[in-house]
Design an enzyme around this catalytic site. Structure first.
Site, PDB file in Angstrom:
ATOM      1  N   GLU A  91       0.892  -1.163   0.000  1.00  0.00           N
ATOM      2  CA  GLU A  91       0.000   0.000   0.000  1.00  0.00           C
ATOM      3  C   GLU A  91       0.929   1.211   0.000  1.00  0.00           C
ATOM      4  O   GLU A  91       1.800   1.327   0.862  1.00  0.00           O
ATOM      5  CB  GLU A  91      -0.876  -0.037   1.252  1.00  0.00           C
ATOM      6  CG  GLU A  91      -2.032   0.913   1.239  1.00  0.00           C
ATOM      7  CD  GLU A  91      -3.110   0.569   0.222  1.00  0.00           C
ATOM      8  OE1 GLU A  91      -4.002   1.406   0.056  1.00  0.00           O
ATOM      9  OE2 GLU A  91      -3.076  -0.494  -0.422  1.00  0.00           O
ATOM     10  N   ASP A  98      -3.607  11.888   8.124  1.00  0.00           N
ATOM     11  CA  ASP A  98      -2.406  11.271   8.647  1.00  0.00           C
ATOM     12  C   ASP A  98      -1.882  11.991   9.873  1.00  0.00           C
ATOM     13  O   ASP A  98      -1.925  13.206   9.973  1.00  0.00           O
ATOM     14  CB  ASP A  98      -1.321  11.229   7.563  1.00  0.00           C
ATOM     15  CG  ASP A  98      -1.706  10.285   6.440  1.00  0.00           C
ATOM     16  OD1 ASP A  98      -2.167   9.179   6.772  1.00  0.00           O
ATOM     17  OD2 ASP A  98      -1.577  10.644   5.267  1.00  0.00           O
TER      18      ASP A  98
END
Length: 268
Positions: free
Chosen positions: A49, A60
């Site tokens: 990924e 994030d």
């Protein structure tokens, strides 16, 4: 048969789940990034990924934001990233490769151009973190036109209607969030996910990979015991890169050991 399906079937026959590490392409620089991706696969990663560096990664935490900054500082561009991914694809023809990214990067190239470029690089799936199912029509159409799986996130707070859309629109795998919030290895993944998995199965969703806060083999085992097809680990992998920036050989060894330990936890 597509690469995700082939991988899940092979793993099921071996009574294993999937372990999928996440890294940002070009972190800490393009040359070392290629070695990192290669090391992850050699050490037992069942799929990759990958993040394309972006200056404002909303979902994030600080670890992956740091990876984005390092990659951009090293001169990363989407074209360099696609080139590196193409090299990994050439070396590992059966490996599922997914992108996890943000809509701005897709828009900036033009949606169709972006998915066409993904197909050329041999990318199997794209998850756009800031595009929910109800805003995804043009992305899904372009993805399907070029044979790329659109991936959707199933969050722990999702309604049945959302889970139904995730199941119907998604392909390849379903990204099952173990908790709400931003990514990070500091915040533990919280089980149980059994109820979510049962609903996804009821709606005939692609196999679920559990992500967010997965940093230890025991969590991988728990995810698979709960019925997930595997687990994705991002911040824990990126932390290893971050803590060995001046010693690339030690970095690659530490990454290989981490993946090997996480992968061994996938055996049922």
């Amino acid at each position: 048969m597509d690469r995700y399906q082939a991988t899940f079937e092979r793993l099921a026959a071996q009574k294993q789940g999937a372990f999928v590490p996440f890294v940002t392409v070009c972190d800490p620089n393009p040359e070392l990034s290629l070695k990192i991706m290669d090391t992850l696969v050699k050490a037992g990663a069942d799929a990759l990924e990958l993040g394309i560096p972006f200056s404002d990664p909303l979902a994030d935490g600080p670890t992956i934001q740091g990876a984005n900054i390092r990659a951009l500082d090293s001169g990363a561009t989407p074209d360099i990233c696609f080139d590196l991914i193409g090299q990994i694809r050439a070396k590992y023809p059966d490996l599922p490769i997914g992108l996890l990214m943000y809509a701005n990067l897709v828009y900036s190239r033009g949606i169709e151009n972006f998915y066409q470029r993904c197909a050329q690089a041999g990318i199997d799936s794209v998850l756009i973190a800031d595009v929910p199912t109800n805003e995804s029509a043009e992305f899904v159409a372009a993805a399907e036109k070029f044979g790329v799986h659109p991936i959707f996130i199933a969050p722990p707070t999702a309604s049945d209607e959302t889970l139904k859309q995730v199941s119907q629109l998604g392909g390849g795998y379903t990204y099952l969030l173990s908790r709400a919030g931003v990514t990070g290895a500091e915040t533990k993944a919280n089980m149980p996910v059994g109820d979510m998995l049962a609903k996804l199965e009821q709606f005939n969703a692609p196999p679920a990979l559990l992500g967010f806060g997965i940093s230890e083999p025991e969590q991988v085992k728990q995810a698979i015991d709960a019925g997930a097809a595997g687990a994705i680990s991002g911040s824990a992998v990126v932390k290893i890169i971050e803590s060995h920036l001046n010693e690339p050989d030690a970095m690659l060894t530490a990454l290989a050991n981490f993946v090997s330990n996480m992968k061994s936890a996938t055996q049922k």
